[in-house]
Design a protein around this motif. Structure first.
Motif, PDB file in Angstrom:
ATOM      1  N   ALA A  95       1.302  -1.243  -0.301  1.00 22.32           N
ATOM      2  CA  ALA A  95      -0.630   0.199  -0.131  1.00 22.32           C
ATOM      3  C   ALA A  95       0.831   1.545   0.196  1.00 22.32           C
ATOM      4  O   ALA A  95       1.883   1.486   0.828  1.00 22.32           O
ATOM      5  N   GLY A  96       0.750   2.107  -0.914  1.00 23.36           N
ATOM      6  CA  GLY A  96       1.323   3.220  -0.768  1.00 23.36           C
ATOM      7  C   GLY A  96       1.802   3.815  -1.600  1.00 23.36           C
ATOM      8  O   GLY A  96       3.223   4.470  -2.136  1.00 23.36           O
ATOM      9  N   ARG A  97       3.535   1.992  -1.929  1.00 27.34           N
ATOM     10  CA  ARG A  97       4.074   2.406  -2.496  1.00 27.34           C
ATOM     11  C   ARG A  97       3.878   2.481  -4.138  1.00 27.34           C
ATOM     12  O   ARG A  97       3.651   2.297  -5.036  1.00 27.34           O
ATOM     13  N   TYR A  98       4.859   3.232  -4.457  1.00 29.40           N
ATOM     14  CA  TYR A  98       5.474   4.215  -6.155  1.00 29.40           C
ATOM     15  C   TYR A  98       6.641   3.222  -6.647  1.00 29.40           C
ATOM     16  O   TYR A  98       7.425   3.342  -5.878  1.00 29.40           O
ATOM     17  N   SER A  99       6.944   3.398  -7.967  1.00 27.87           N
ATOM     18  CA  SER A  99       8.507   3.286  -7.732  1.00 27.87           C
ATOM     19  C   SER A  99       8.362   3.451  -9.264  1.00 27.87           C
ATOM     20  O   SER A  99       7.378   3.165 -10.252  1.00 27.87           O
ATOM     21  N   VAL A 100       9.950   3.330 -10.264  1.00 31.44           N
ATOM     22  CA  VAL A 100       9.761   3.850 -12.095  1.00 31.44           C
ATOM     23  C   VAL A 100       9.065   2.271 -12.266  1.00 31.44           C
ATOM     24  O   VAL A 100       8.581   1.892 -11.941  1.00 31.44           O
ATOM     25  N   ILE A 101       8.975   3.121 -13.676  1.00 30.39           N
ATOM     26  CA  ILE A 101       8.538   2.084 -14.919  1.00 30.39           C
ATOM     27  C   ILE A 101       9.382   0.762 -15.085  1.00 30.39           C
ATOM     28  O   ILE A 101      11.516   1.170 -15.023  1.00 30.39           O
ATOM     29  N   ALA A 102       9.187  -0.716 -15.611  1.00 36.48           N
ATOM     30  CA  ALA A 102      10.214  -2.029 -15.379  1.00 36.48           C
ATOM     31  C   ALA A 102       9.523  -2.164 -16.571  1.00 36.48           C
ATOM     32  O   ALA A 102       7.518  -2.679 -16.138  1.00 36.48           O
ATOM     33  N   GLY A 103       9.884  -3.488 -17.030  1.00 40.92           N
ATOM     34  CA  GLY A 103       9.656  -4.551 -18.060  1.00 40.92           C
ATOM     35  C   GLY A 103       9.946  -5.030 -18.724  1.00 40.92           C
ATOM     36  O   GLY A 103      10.882  -4.695 -18.948  1.00 40.92           O
ATOM     37  N   PHE A 104       9.398  -6.743 -19.043  1.00 39.25           N
ATOM     38  CA  PHE A 104      10.504  -7.395 -19.543  1.00 39.25           C
ATOM     39  C   PHE A 104      10.637  -7.119 -21.076  1.00 39.25           C
ATOM     40  O   PHE A 104       9.760  -6.816 -21.831  1.00 39.25           O
ATOM     41  N   VAL A 105      12.002  -7.205 -21.479  1.00 38.03           N
ATOM     42  CA  VAL A 105      11.966  -7.540 -23.006  1.00 38.03           C
ATOM     43  C   VAL A 105      11.869  -8.875 -23.663  1.00 38.03           C
ATOM     44  O   VAL A 105      11.566  -9.555 -23.042  1.00 38.03           O
ATOM     45  N   GLU A 106      10.841  -8.442 -25.003  1.00 36.19           N
ATOM     46  CA  GLU A 106      10.297  -9.146 -26.105  1.00 36.19           C
ATOM     47  C   GLU A 106      10.950  -9.699 -26.798  1.00 36.19           C
ATOM     48  O   GLU A 106      12.160  -8.927 -27.157  1.00 36.19           O
ATOM     49  N   ALA A 107      10.651 -11.103 -26.996  1.00 36.21           N
ATOM     50  CA  ALA A 107      12.399 -11.444 -28.374  1.00 36.21           C
ATOM     51  C   ALA A 107      11.893 -10.851 -29.739  1.00 36.21           C
ATOM     52  O   ALA A 107      10.528  -9.834 -29.999  1.00 36.21           O
ATOM     53  N   GLY A 108      12.831 -10.482 -29.418  1.00 42.35           N
ATOM     54  CA  GLY A 108      13.449  -9.178 -31.113  1.00 42.35           C
ATOM     55  C   GLY A 108      12.986  -8.416 -30.501  1.00 42.35           C
ATOM     56  O   GLY A 108      13.226  -7.910 -31.609  1.00 42.35           O
ATOM     57  N   THR A 133      15.016  -4.817 -29.162  1.00 47.89           N
ATOM     58  CA  THR A 133      16.021  -3.872 -28.084  1.00 47.89           C
ATOM     59  C   THR A 133      15.425  -3.530 -26.793  1.00 47.89           C
ATOM     60  O   THR A 133      13.932  -3.239 -27.013  1.00 47.89           O
ATOM     61  N   LEU A 134      17.018  -3.433 -26.340  1.00 47.16           N
ATOM     62  CA  LEU A 134      16.452  -2.698 -25.107  1.00 47.16           C
ATOM     63  C   LEU A 134      15.325  -1.056 -25.344  1.00 47.16           C
ATOM     64  O   LEU A 134      14.792  -0.555 -24.541  1.00 47.16           O
ATOM     65  N   GLU A 135      15.967  -0.132 -26.460  1.00 47.80           N
ATOM     66  CA  GLU A 135      15.231   0.586 -26.853  1.00 47.80           C
ATOM     67  C   GLU A 135      14.101   0.756 -26.757  1.00 47.80           C
ATOM     68  O   GLU A 135      13.185   1.317 -25.826  1.00 47.80           O
ATOM     69  N   GLU A 136      14.007  -0.005 -28.002  1.00 51.96           N
ATOM     70  CA  GLU A 136      11.983  -0.033 -28.182  1.00 51.96           C
ATOM     71  C   GLU A 136      12.057  -1.034 -26.905  1.00 51.96           C
ATOM     72  O   GLU A 136      10.012  -0.502 -26.414  1.00 51.96           O
ATOM     73  N   CYS A 137      12.006  -1.656 -25.728  1.00 51.53           N
ATOM     74  CA  CYS A 137      11.241  -2.252 -24.929  1.00 51.53           C
ATOM     75  C   CYS A 137      11.245  -1.026 -23.788  1.00 51.53           C
ATOM     76  O   CYS A 137      10.116  -1.174 -23.285  1.00 51.53           O
ATOM     77  N   LEU A 138      11.785  -0.349 -23.841  1.00 47.12           N
ATOM     78  CA  LEU A 138      12.360   0.807 -22.955  1.00 47.12           C
ATOM     79  C   LEU A 138      10.721   1.592 -23.440  1.00 47.12           C
ATOM     80  O   LEU A 138       9.490   2.221 -22.268  1.00 47.12           O
ATOM     81  N   ARG A 139      11.103   2.367 -24.538  1.00 46.99           N
ATOM     82  CA  ARG A 139       9.961   3.421 -24.947  1.00 46.99           C
ATOM     83  C   ARG A 139       8.176   2.576 -25.101  1.00 46.99           C
ATOM     84  O   ARG A 139       6.869   3.112 -25.171  1.00 46.99           O
ATOM     85  N   ARG A 140       8.001   0.681 -25.651  1.00 49.97           N
ATOM     86  CA  ARG A 140       7.034   0.794 -25.382  1.00 49.97           C
ATOM     87  C   ARG A 140       6.508   0.654 -24.081  1.00 49.97           C
ATOM     88  O   ARG A 140       5.290   0.960 -24.087  1.00 49.97           O
ATOM     89  N   GLU A 141       7.729   0.010 -22.944  1.00 47.86           N
ATOM     90  CA  GLU A 141       6.619   0.159 -21.436  1.00 47.86           C
ATOM     91  C   GLU A 141       6.271   1.444 -21.176  1.00 47.86           C
ATOM     92  O   GLU A 141       4.607   1.391 -20.509  1.00 47.86           O
ATOM     93  N   ILE A 168       3.289   8.589 -22.058  1.00 51.73           N
ATOM     94  CA  ILE A 168       4.640   8.976 -22.118  1.00 51.73           C
ATOM     95  C   ILE A 168       5.258   8.718 -23.038  1.00 51.73           C
ATOM     96  O   ILE A 168       5.640   7.854 -23.304  1.00 51.73           O
ATOM     97  N   GLN A 169       5.352   9.259 -24.214  1.00 54.90           N
ATOM     98  CA  GLN A 169       7.029   9.424 -24.945  1.00 54.90           C
ATOM     99  C   GLN A 169       8.361   9.393 -24.166  1.00 54.90           C
ATOM    100  O   GLN A 169       8.282  10.752 -23.607  1.00 54.90           O
ATOM    101  N   VAL A 170       9.653   9.036 -24.506  1.00 52.92           N
ATOM    102  CA  VAL A 170      10.451   9.437 -24.044  1.00 52.92           C
ATOM    103  C   VAL A 170      11.994   9.733 -24.654  1.00 52.92           C
ATOM    104  O   VAL A 170      11.261   9.209 -26.120  1.00 52.92           O
ATOM    105  N   THR A 171      13.022  10.899 -24.398  1.00 52.62           N
ATOM    106  CA  THR A 171      14.421  10.741 -25.669  1.00 52.62           C
ATOM    107  C   THR A 171      14.988  11.168 -24.637  1.00 52.62           C
ATOM    108  O   THR A 171      15.113  10.659 -22.911  1.00 52.62           O
ATOM    109  N   ASN A 172      16.260  10.810 -25.485  1.00 55.99           N
ATOM    110  CA  ASN A 172      17.212  10.446 -24.675  1.00 55.99           C
ATOM    111  C   ASN A 172      17.739   9.621 -23.597  1.00 55.99           C
ATOM    112  O   ASN A 172      18.014   9.942 -22.411  1.00 55.99           O
TER     113      ASN A 172
END
Ligand SMILES: [Zn+2]
Length: 288
Positions: free
Chosen positions: A177-190, A192-200, A207-211
């Motif tokens: 209860a009450g806890r928040y965290s940064v965004i996380a998620g599993f990488v899917e087959a095929g 890239t880490l950056e694609e995964c990050l933008r998708r998650e 939200i869209q991200v850059t840098n």
């Protein structure tokens, strides 16, 4: 002396007591007779009054002395000797240091991989341990299996507003209860880490991200993740919860954070890094 761990797969001749990382399911058996939990040490498991199967050599734990380490599985219904306890690793976060949690996490993943790969996933025949490698092989069809590691991204998204810097934190329905965290998620087959990050980030918050910048990484044995940490900056979008997992997401100021994850986690290190970067004196954060 800095503690360290040297992995190994082939046990040397054992002449001295070794460290036994024995698991009852997800729970690590510890010796609590001295108050603080300790990894049981003995030449043989039987000397501890315990039994274990599928034992695996892990490597050498270097502290004041160098000690060989083994993992193994203990029967779920086995009664523990007086003064022993069995705990989920999360329950040991405040009682073991980061290094000891890391070794115990390795042991848990090896013990569970051994347990879960006794039979070939392709043809169903019994597998055999490969000598000199951390692998199991099917003698019938030749399929090899290795400890499975699931990569996951974890990202601190920040933005500059007229009132100062903000960090994007979300609440999963499963969180305490009450806890928040940064965004996380599993990488899917095929993916890239950056694609995964933008998708998650987009799926969970809209939200869209850059840098995108690499931050660090952390093995996370719940059950077998490798968390790969990044920072990223806000590029556009409004918070919209598009994912059933997320109960809430908000932009937080460094001096007005909600409850956050425990210090050992890379999630917390990302949040602490944000606080350090954007406040004069980093305030002590509340855990859990
Ligand atoms: Zn097979």
């Amino acid at each position: 002396m800095q503690k360290s761990f040297t992995p190994g797969v082939t046990a040397p001749p054992i002449h001295a007591p070794v460290r036994w990382y024995l698991f009852q399911g997800d729970r690590l058996i510890v010796d609590e007779r001295g108050g603080a939990p300790a990894i049981p040490t003995a030449k043989n498991v039987g000397d501890l009054g315990l039994t274990a199967t599928q034992t695996q050599y892990l490597g050498v734990h270097h502290d004041v002395v160098a000690t060989d380490c083994f993992s193994g599985l203990a029967p779920d219904d086995m009664a523990l000797p007086p003064g022993y306890g069995a705990h989920d690793l999360r329950a040991l976060f405040e009682r073991f240091d980061d290094f000891e949690i890391g070794v115990a996490g390795r042991a848990k993943q090896i013990a569970h991989w051994t347990r879960d790969h006794q039979f070939c996933g392709r043809c169903g025949a019994a597998t055999e341990l490969v000598i000199g490698e951390r692998a199991r092989r099917c003698p019938a069809c030749g399929l090899s299996s290795y400890p499975r590691i699931a990569p996951a991204i974890i990202v601190a998204v920040t933005r500059q507003t007229t009132e100062g810097a903000r960090i994007l934190l979300a609440r999963n329905h499963r969180f305490p209860a009450g806890r928040y965290s940064v965004i996380a998620g599993f990488v899917e087959a095929g993916e890239t880490l950056e694609e995964c990050l933008r998708r998650e980030v987009a799926e969970e918050t809209g939200i869209q991200v850059t840098n995108i910048r690499y931050f660090g990484n952390q093995p996370w044995p719940f059950p077998n993740s490798l968390m790969i940490g990044f920072t990223a900056e806000y590029a556009g979008g409004e918070i919209t919860l598009g994912d059933n997992e997320i109960a809430d997401a908000q932009w937080f100021a460094p001096d007005a954070l909600p409850l956050v994850p425990p210090k050992i986690s890379i999630a917390r290190k990302l949040i602490d890094d944000f606080v350090t970067r954007y406040t004069q004196s980093a305030t002590a954060l509340r855990t859990w």
